[in-house]
Design a protein around this motif. Structure first.
Motif, short mmCIF file in Angstrom:
data_model
loop_
_atom_site.label_atom_id
_atom_site.label_comp_id
_atom_site.label_asym_id
_atom_site.label_seq_id
_atom_site.Cartn_x
_atom_site.Cartn_y
_atom_site.Cartn_z
N TYR A 12 35.05 -41.96 23.41
CA TYR A 12 34.54 -43.06 22.59
C TYR A 12 33.84 -44.11 23.47
CZ TYR A 12 37.16 -41.14 18.72
OH TYR A 12 37.62 -40.30 17.73
N ALA A 13 32.79 -44.70 22.91
CA ALA A 13 31.99 -45.70 23.63
C ALA A 13 32.72 -47.03 23.71
CB ALA A 13 30.65 -45.89 22.95
N GLU A 14 32.60 -47.66 24.87
CA GLU A 14 33.13 -49.01 25.08
C GLU A 14 32.30 -49.67 26.17
OE1 GLU A 14 36.88 -48.68 28.00
OE2 GLU A 14 37.21 -47.68 26.08
N PRO A 15 32.43 -50.99 26.35
CA PRO A 15 31.67 -51.65 27.41
C PRO A 15 32.16 -51.21 28.78
CG PRO A 15 33.00 -53.25 26.17
CD PRO A 15 33.26 -51.91 25.58
N GLY A 16 31.26 -51.17 29.75
CA GLY A 16 31.63 -50.82 31.10
C GLY A 16 32.68 -51.76 31.65
N SER A 17 33.57 -51.22 32.49
CA SER A 17 34.63 -52.02 33.10
C SER A 17 35.10 -51.32 34.36
CB SER A 17 35.80 -52.20 32.12
OG SER A 17 36.37 -50.95 31.81
N THR A 18 35.87 -52.03 35.16
CA THR A 18 36.46 -51.43 36.35
C THR A 18 37.64 -50.59 35.90
OG1 THR A 18 35.77 -53.23 37.79
CG2 THR A 18 37.60 -51.90 38.55
N ALA A 19 37.47 -49.29 35.92
CA ALA A 19 38.51 -48.35 35.51
C ALA A 19 38.10 -46.96 35.95
CB ALA A 19 38.69 -48.39 34.00
N THR A 20 39.06 -46.09 36.02
CA THR A 20 38.76 -44.69 36.30
C THR A 20 38.65 -43.95 34.97
OG1 THR A 20 41.10 -44.18 36.49
CG2 THR A 20 39.95 -44.74 38.54
N THR A 21 38.24 -42.72 34.99
CA THR A 21 38.08 -41.83 33.82
C THR A 21 36.97 -42.27 32.86
OG1 THR A 21 39.74 -42.82 32.33
CG2 THR A 21 40.53 -41.18 33.95
N LEU A 22 36.05 -43.12 33.30
CA LEU A 22 34.92 -43.53 32.46
C LEU A 22 33.68 -42.74 32.85
CD1 LEU A 22 35.36 -47.42 32.56
CD2 LEU A 22 36.19 -45.82 30.83
N THR A 23 32.83 -42.45 31.87
CA THR A 23 31.57 -41.79 32.12
C THR A 23 30.44 -42.70 31.65
OG1 THR A 23 32.57 -39.62 31.77
CG2 THR A 23 30.17 -39.74 31.62
N ALA A 24 29.54 -43.06 32.56
CA ALA A 24 28.41 -43.93 32.19
C ALA A 24 27.53 -43.20 31.18
CB ALA A 24 27.61 -44.30 33.42
N ALA A 25 27.23 -43.87 30.07
CA ALA A 25 26.42 -43.27 29.01
C ALA A 25 25.01 -43.84 28.97
CB ALA A 25 27.09 -43.48 27.66
N GLY A 26 24.82 -45.12 29.36
CA GLY A 26 23.51 -45.74 29.32
C GLY A 26 23.61 -47.20 28.95
N ARG A 27 22.52 -47.73 28.37
CA ARG A 27 22.43 -49.15 28.00
C ARG A 27 22.44 -49.29 26.48
NH1 ARG A 27 16.75 -51.29 28.47
NH2 ARG A 27 16.71 -50.22 26.47
N ALA A 28 23.22 -50.23 25.96
CA ALA A 28 23.30 -50.48 24.52
C ALA A 28 21.96 -51.01 24.01
CB ALA A 28 24.41 -51.47 24.22
N GLU A 29 21.48 -50.45 22.93
CA GLU A 29 20.22 -50.88 22.33
C GLU A 29 20.40 -52.09 21.42
OE1 GLU A 29 16.80 -49.27 22.74
OE2 GLU A 29 18.11 -49.26 24.48
N ALA A 30 21.60 -52.29 20.90
CA ALA A 30 21.88 -53.42 20.01
C ALA A 30 23.36 -53.72 20.08
CB ALA A 30 21.48 -53.09 18.57
N GLN A 31 23.73 -54.92 19.67
CA GLN A 31 25.14 -55.30 19.64
C GLN A 31 25.83 -54.58 18.47
OE1 GLN A 31 27.45 -59.16 18.17
NE2 GLN A 31 26.07 -59.62 19.87
N VAL A 32 27.00 -54.03 18.75
CA VAL A 32 27.81 -53.42 17.69
C VAL A 32 29.25 -53.90 17.87
CG1 VAL A 32 28.62 -51.28 16.63
CG2 VAL A 32 26.32 -51.38 17.61
N ASP A 33 29.82 -54.40 16.79
CA ASP A 33 31.18 -54.96 16.82
C ASP A 33 32.13 -54.04 16.05
OD1 ASP A 33 33.48 -56.45 16.81
OD2 ASP A 33 32.52 -58.28 16.07
N ASN A 34 32.99 -53.38 16.79
CA ASN A 34 34.02 -52.53 16.18
C ASN A 34 35.39 -53.12 16.50
OD1 ASN A 34 34.81 -50.25 14.67
ND2 ASN A 34 35.29 -49.12 16.52
N SER A 35 35.45 -54.46 16.69
CA SER A 35 36.73 -55.08 17.06
C SER A 35 37.81 -54.89 16.01
CB SER A 35 36.63 -56.58 17.33
OG SER A 35 35.39 -57.09 17.39
N ALA A 36 37.43 -54.77 14.75
CA ALA A 36 38.42 -54.60 13.69
C ALA A 36 38.50 -53.15 13.22
CB ALA A 36 38.08 -55.51 12.51
N GLY A 37 37.76 -52.25 13.86
CA GLY A 37 37.71 -50.87 13.39
C GLY A 37 38.51 -49.90 14.23
#
Length: 146
Positions: free
Chosen positions: A52-77
């Protein structure tokens, strides 16, 4: 008239008729978002260990996908409740002052520090790869993702 897309006939069987093989340009991709996450336009987007997509952060097991084209808020989803469009390509990110990417890093991997910055090293095994360093200037790092 739109051509009909024929299903693949089998892993080992050759085609017996013409097939309209689907294609994408590969630059824009949509990914389902992780639960409880908000991604801002222009952010470095990663896929977590469950895909699942999430913002980049300092962590292991992440795969860079690219740059977000628009803001998307799934904070409540829940996982996958929303999707984000991500562009793969060459992008300019800030670099961390403590672990700055320099011109000697061109052609090598750099590592995700946040959703807008990259670092020269993996931070002793704490960071995932962001992509390949293409150039470094006074404002940051050009990183190829994808």
């Amino acid at each position: 008239m739109t051509p009909v897309i024929q299903p693949i006939q089998g892993a080992t069987m050759p085609l017996t008729t013409d097939r309209n093989t689907p294609e994408r340009d590969g630059h824009l991709v949509q990914h389902p978002m992780a639960a409880g996450k908000k991604i801002y336009a222009g952010a470095l987007v990663v896929l977590n260990a469950t895909g699942y997509a999430e913002p980049g952060s300092t962590a292991t097991t992440l795969t860079a996908a690219g740059r977000a084209e628009a803001q998307v808020d799934n904070s409540a989803g829940a996982d996958g409740a929303k999707r984000i469009t991500v562009r793969r390509g060459l992008f300019h990110f800030a670099h961390t002052a403590a672990d700055a990417v320099t011109r000697t890093s061109i052609g090598q991997s750099c590592y995700i520090a946040s959703d807008y910055s990259v670092a020269k090293t993996d931070g002793t095994g704490t960071r995932s790869v962001a992509g390949k360093v293409i150039d470094v200037d006074s404002d940051g790092v050009w990183v190829e993702i994808g």
